[in-house]
Design an enzyme around this catalytic site. Sequence first.
Site, short mmCIF file in Angstrom:
data_model
loop_
_atom_site.label_atom_id
_atom_site.label_comp_id
_atom_site.label_asym_id
_atom_site.label_seq_id
_atom_site.Cartn_x
_atom_site.Cartn_y
_atom_site.Cartn_z
N TYR A 105 -5.06 1.28 15.59
CA TYR A 105 -3.83 1.15 16.36
C TYR A 105 -4.07 0.77 17.82
O TYR A 105 -3.36 -0.06 18.36
CB TYR A 105 -3.02 2.45 16.28
CG TYR A 105 -2.42 2.67 14.92
CD1 TYR A 105 -1.13 2.24 14.63
CD2 TYR A 105 -3.16 3.25 13.91
CE1 TYR A 105 -0.58 2.41 13.37
CE2 TYR A 105 -2.62 3.43 12.64
CZ TYR A 105 -1.33 3.01 12.37
OH TYR A 105 -0.80 3.16 11.13
N GLU A 137 -4.03 -0.20 7.85
CA GLU A 137 -2.88 0.19 8.67
C GLU A 137 -3.04 -0.40 10.05
O GLU A 137 -4.14 -0.39 10.62
CB GLU A 137 -2.78 1.73 8.82
CG GLU A 137 -2.20 2.48 7.66
CD GLU A 137 -2.04 3.96 7.96
OE1 GLU A 137 -1.90 4.31 9.16
OE2 GLU A 137 -2.07 4.77 7.02
N ASN A 166 -8.06 1.65 9.39
CA ASN A 166 -6.79 1.85 10.09
C ASN A 166 -7.07 1.81 11.59
O ASN A 166 -7.94 2.53 12.07
CB ASN A 166 -6.17 3.20 9.75
CG ASN A 166 -5.68 3.29 8.32
OD1 ASN A 166 -5.72 2.31 7.57
ND2 ASN A 166 -5.20 4.46 7.93
N HIS A 218 -3.33 10.94 0.76
CA HIS A 218 -2.82 10.68 2.10
C HIS A 218 -2.25 11.98 2.64
O HIS A 218 -1.07 12.08 2.94
CB HIS A 218 -1.78 9.56 2.09
CG HIS A 218 -1.56 8.93 3.44
ND1 HIS A 218 -1.58 7.57 3.64
CD2 HIS A 218 -1.33 9.48 4.65
CE1 HIS A 218 -1.34 7.31 4.91
NE2 HIS A 218 -1.18 8.46 5.55
N GLU A 265 -7.82 8.18 6.27
CA GLU A 265 -8.13 8.79 7.57
C GLU A 265 -8.69 10.22 7.45
O GLU A 265 -8.05 11.19 7.89
CB GLU A 265 -6.90 8.78 8.47
CG GLU A 265 -6.42 7.37 8.78
CD GLU A 265 -5.26 7.33 9.76
OE1 GLU A 265 -4.71 8.40 10.06
OE2 GLU A 265 -4.92 6.23 10.22
N ARG A 277 0.85 -1.19 0.00
CA ARG A 277 0.00 0.00 0.00
C ARG A 277 0.88 1.24 0.00
O ARG A 277 1.74 1.40 0.88
CB ARG A 277 -0.92 0.02 1.22
CG ARG A 277 -1.82 1.24 1.22
CD ARG A 277 -2.60 1.42 2.50
NE ARG A 277 -3.21 2.76 2.47
CZ ARG A 277 -3.59 3.45 3.52
NH1 ARG A 277 -3.41 2.96 4.74
NH2 ARG A 277 -4.10 4.65 3.38
#
Length: 1744
Positions: A1512, A1577, A1510, A1323, A1368, A1278
């Site tokens: 985390y 991500e 995404n 991005h 995002e 990606r």
Amino acid sequence: MFQQYAEFALTEFGPLAHSWVTFSDLDGVLHEAQGADHHSLLQNILQLNKKIHQFYHQNFPGNGRRLSVGLTGRDEATLSQLKGSTTVDFLSVVIDYSCTSSANFALELKELQISSRNLPILIYKLAVHDCSHNDPEPLGDLFNVLRNDGQNIIGCDMEDVLVKLEMQDTPVSDTAQFRSMEEFGTSYEKILHKFGSQPTEERDLFLTKAFPVDFQWATSTESFKVEGAWAVEGKGESIWDRFGHEGKVFNNQTADTASDSYRKVDIDVYLLRGLGVKTYQFSISWARVFPSGHRDSQSHEGALYYDNLINALVKSGIQPVVTLYHWDLPQALQDNGGWTNPSIVEAFKDYADFCFSRFGDRVKNWNTFSSPWVVSHAGYGTGEHAPGVKDYVTASYQVTHNILKSHAEAWHVYNDNYRKTQGGKVGIALNSDWAQPTNADNSEDVAAAERYLQFMLGWFAHPIFIDGDYPAVLKTQIEKKRNECPGSVPAVIPTFTAEEKARIKGTSDFFGLNHYTSRLVSSSVGGCNPGPEGVGDFQAKVDPSWPATASDWIYSVPEGLRFLLKYIKTEYLTAHNVPIYITGNGMPTEYSVDTLNDSSRIEYMRGYINEALKAIDQDGVDVQRFTVQSLMDGFEGNQGYSERFGLHLVNFEDGYRPRTPKQSAYFFAQIIEQNGFVSCTQDNFEGLKISQTRRSSPLPPSEVPSASKVVWEKFTPQKKFDRQMYHYGHFPQDFSWGVSSSAYQIEGGWNEDGKGPSVWDTFTQKPGSGIPGNASGNYACDSYNRLDEDLYMLRGLNVKSYRFSLSWSRIFPNGRRESLNQKGVDYYNRLIDGLLANKINPMVTIYHWDLPQALQDIGGWQNVDMIDFFNDYCDFCFATFGNRVKFWMTMNDPQGVAWLGYGTGKIPPNIKDPGTAPYEVAHNLIKAHAKAYHTYDDKYRVSQGGVVSIALNAEWVEPKDINVPREIVAADRAMQFQAGWFAHPIFKNGDYPEAMKAQVLVKSELQGRSQSRLPSFTEEEKNYIKGTADMFCVNHYTTRTVTHVTGAISPPSYQNDWDYVEEEIVDQPATPIGFTRAVSFGIRRLLNWIKEEYGDPDIYVTESSVSTPRDFTWDDVDRVFFYKTYMDEALKAYELDGVSVKGYATYLMDSFQFFYGYIFGFGLHHVDFTNPHRPRTPKFSAHVYYNIMQNNGFPLTEDEKMIYGEFKKDFICSSATASYPIQGAWRADGKGLSIWDKFTHTPGKIFEHDTGDVACNSYNKMDDDIAALKKVKVSHYRFSVSWPRVLPDGTTKNINQAGLNYYQRLLDALLAANIQPQVTLYHWDLPQALQDVGGWENETIIERFRDYADVLFQNLGPKVKLWITFNEPFIITVLGHVQGAHAPGFNDRPDTLPYIVSHNIIKAHAEAWHVYNDKYRASQKGMVSITVNSDWAEPRNPYKQEDYDAARSLVEFYLGWYAHPIFNGDYSPVVKKSVLEQSLAGGLTKSRLPEFTPEEIKRINGTYDYFGLNHYCSVLAFPVDYGTTQHFEADRGVVVISDRTWLESGSVWLRMTPFGLRRLLRFIKNEYRNPPIIITENGVSENGPVDLNDVHRKYFYEQYINQVLKAYLLDGVNIIGYTAWSLLDNLEWAVGYTERFGLFYVNHSDPDLPRTPKASVSFYSSIISCNGFPDPVSGPPECWNPEPEATSEPIPAINDVSFLGLKLSAEEAATGLNATFALLIVSVTRAVGLTVGLFLLKRRSKRD
């Protein structure tokens, strides 16, 4: 012939008589038929009698009509035929009575009743013999037998009695007895006569007795009144939800949250344990289990809630009693008529069947309905209750009809399918007042009162317990009204078929009774008015003398309960003899009065419970349970929260809904403990057995430094990752979980009952003590007067041990035995006995700082005589309490006494002599302890079998620098000066530590002294002291660092003798008390040090807690974190290090905290010191601690367990980068400027002044990047396209071919390496030219982005199958346009700008998708979607619904803000509602959130081919009210924090929380119809020195990817790909290169920027090769072949960075950045406090 004759006689004369006998002497009939087959004849006669019986009851229905056949008393053959028969209504018997044996007569009657299953008995003929006319006594005996309530005699032939006993000579009293036998009326009339003839004094006499041994004490709640969570986890709407939302409840209140019991299973069960009940009655919410009312809508979560509740009850030894229906019908069923629709019978039957099958293995008592009369009367009659139907003519009666049939069907379901295997009982809980005639001498009032009961109780009880049909009086009255009111019939009652009657009759295994009050009833003319009074021709009122309650329908009339119980037994349970359970009794108080001191409720309970006892003891009523309504305050129907029925106060103004016991709770607990009204005298308690600990032999003195320095050598070099790793496991089975307190801190009663003053009493009485608020312990928690309340808390916690101290001056007021105060001794005896009665081991501290003032007056601990005084006091305590106390501590924290009391003077006796007194005092304390120990050893140990020790305070210290030897020596010296001061003499050689002796001696010599200020022990004393402890008791709170210094010589001081200084460990959590940070790792190291230093003793942690501000009250999350981390470190010491940790204790409740007074709380329970009753409320931490205790540690959770298996075939395994962080070449080959080019060149925006000018130089190092990808073995890569590299000014007017060529080459290289590209269009690096004309705020950008996408689809599309439009958008919006932390750096319009930007991004995405769909999909066959980022959010407090709501809001504002329009159409309802409400609060007239037009909604909806995610980390969320502030954060209304048990990373915002990814994936599946998901991500960072062995990253990928596998295999999530962020250590946006996420290390100080693989590369590549996680049981798989781990190499550390012109560490700079943004937000939002602002913005996106 006989049948015709009987039918004729009954037809003609039936209305005139209520009792008939077909054959007066069946035995005689059989005897006359000589030669006949007696058996056949008997069968024929019984068959004939059956037909006559049926004829009679069909033609003369109604209660009180009976028909039977006459038997001889002992006719066993006929009785066996009649047993269980429905052909007789009573037994008509011929029986003998012998005056010489009345007992045999009573026994024969009893046997008849048993044989006939308790049928009423008519003694048709009584033959009397063996009697003397001179002795009238047998007449009295006969009457006593006949009048016995237990015999159920309905009539007796007295002819032979009158003839043979010459009745004319019988005394008048006996004649009165005889007359009473003649007065056989209705059951109701009998009751009136029985109690009316009883003297008032006798009837009202309080009965001081106990209930039967197996009596059940219960309390109750109802689902809609307490659960809340009205629309949570799939629950359907109930009629009460609708009723409240329509504004039909007092003050427009609703049950939306109610008492929040849905989230508070642990808390509610705690209350039950505290009360001591063994039975808990609650109802199931039909709409929570079956949201639509039908099985096909079953909610897994709803059923799971009740599973958890039932399991928690069973685990605590509490029997669940479950009510299937308590008024909260699913609204979906009501929409179809509710209880008026006959189809509901089948629906209820199926619902009941589900409940029996799901919960019946644990539930043995079921109520089908509770108070169904209220449903019919108030719900469908008057309309006062939900569903608010006002139809007393038809609906009310139809509802009852259907409820009765539903009940019967449910009973039969259980009876047919479950009773045999489950062995439970099913019944119904009927509500009824007692009806007392206004004038008992008025027969019309008597009849009216009986009608009242039949219309209320009989309406339901008669069909179930008598004959399957409504009471005759009810039907008669309705028929009467039909005739009287032909034009306006006030009541229409349905009829049961014969089959329905048979199915309803007898369908209850007990009689459940809800009773609250009584009424005075008089006869009236009801006319044609509908409703009970109109149809029933009665009028009800109350006696003004009856005590009123907060409810206008409940008045306290306790005797009514007894009358009603007797009536139920007589009226309903003669033929159907089942026990009575009182399933509800209670009264409300008003919220406005003293809510905790509910004395009126206590009087109410005392009266009603005593009347129930009388019914059992004096009236022979089989009452087996008493249920107090209710456990807690709740939503009381149409009265909302204005009436409070609870034993526990619920604070509905607080989101936590804390529960606090009222005085009635303690009263009820006392009733339960005594099983009634008899004081329990339990004098034979024995202390709980405690295993004798091993007593090690004396040890040699410690070296300097001690050999225990190995603890620092082992633990101090640990990596943070290893240090923080959470450990799952268990403490030993006999681990002593406990709580603690001390006398002066909690007892109060400072001058009560002969107690003498202590030094603390003296100190605190003087003004200017320095204690905040001039506080004292005069009352403290008032535990001296509130023992029951303390025992309640201990029962609720279910602790194994309770550590408390004895008040020396309460036992010996002047400190000496001569002043013995027996009342003080009595208090401690009651406490100890109460503990043992609850199976709690008392751990007693004999002295906890509160020295009698009389002893201080003679010098206190500086006087050597104190050794003997203390020994005598201990001797008395051992002798008095030692038969029950097996765990003794002579004194607590003697170091505090010596230094604070006699050195600094900070605590009493306030002597300031820092150089000498502390050492003298310590010397005497040690010898006093030793002498007391030997007294126990010599006099009591053999007989009592206890253990004795001393409780020492010990904080851990870390050397400032482990690599500097003198710092190690300083740390060792610190431990010896603190813990070793007392521990070394006691546990080692009887003398002080060598380090301490040498240090004080040197200082003393430098001060010119001839000898040390530290006293010395003689050899005899050393031998006497050493070994005087059976275990090591330690109090521990914090850890500090120490640094060697040269201390001052003058003035002489214990502190100056140290030659070290202490410092806080600043990266550990602060607490309200300065210099006392919560440093969890210290306790593990301390425990290891004790093991090494003192010969591996058994160790008990006897105090450990953390302070929280008093205003934090019960939501003490910091204490929860403290326990979870500290106790886990203790567990590590036990399981990993082999330390013999045997117990742990923390503070029971907030108390007087010595020199802090009451400003901080340390306890598991909040105590309100402003209230004279000192109410105790369990905090959040109490329930967390309970669960830790119950689990005996920290068992491995399901989240932490690995799963083995593979992902689907062709699963995408990828790694990611983005253009600006890696490409560099910022001005090369025609590239235009991006907003990040400008942002990074703006001073102060980026750490270290870093830029992406060169970055990883991927523009020129394509081959290196491809090689790295091949090494990882990814299937996909990606990357993002730089918009200004392709379109320098952002428009298609100028297409930069060089830029396109770069991406063409990259695509070709990837495909050649068999790696598929995933291309992100945007991005974050917007062309600056577009930003100059408004950027994402300008709506024209939608068209610009569409055109840009078109260019890429056209030029690159043939080689790309996966496209991402935006990465995002939340970060673009919030960090770029709210906080200003990212380009373009705007923070001036946080109220509107984020919504404008997001609106345009969403529309731009949709247009790009449509371009692909319309022009390229057919030929290119690719997929296009958007990538949204989201944390997962958990509630900060899992017992708090508003925290769940906050967590949901957070996810909706992250994920739903963008996903909802694209996947579901339009913005999320949560987002729309939140922004609108905050806008209106700020005075706006409409929402600041823009609206999509219907056309736009249609165009946006469905613009996805997969879900790009995404993720985390996860956070803990809780709500905050921003008032009227207009700001994005105020709209969201959420603050987030992290759990301290979560592993840290190199980014302050990122804590490792693998479980959150699985939960987020499930959320997406459920919310968006399980779309294909690609995780685009996921990764973790590090900072600081470079270590290529990135074990934390391997751990991260292993755990997170395994959660993805769980989501796929276990949850059915359609996951198709996973992407690791990032391939390279690149520019991490605002933090520059200080945080590194890469699989490959890039050395940015090397111009060549080499890519070096970290250890995680081979680990991730193995997961890719195996397509998941192969099961290790099968042996090492071929695919799992990681290359050797990388090793560290000397790479420059990234330590200091430049930020705002300052040279700071990376961590300091991160803190500074966060603080800067926080201050910006604070300045904008005004009303939000600084602390909250910091909280809000401390949590950054991964990009910050």
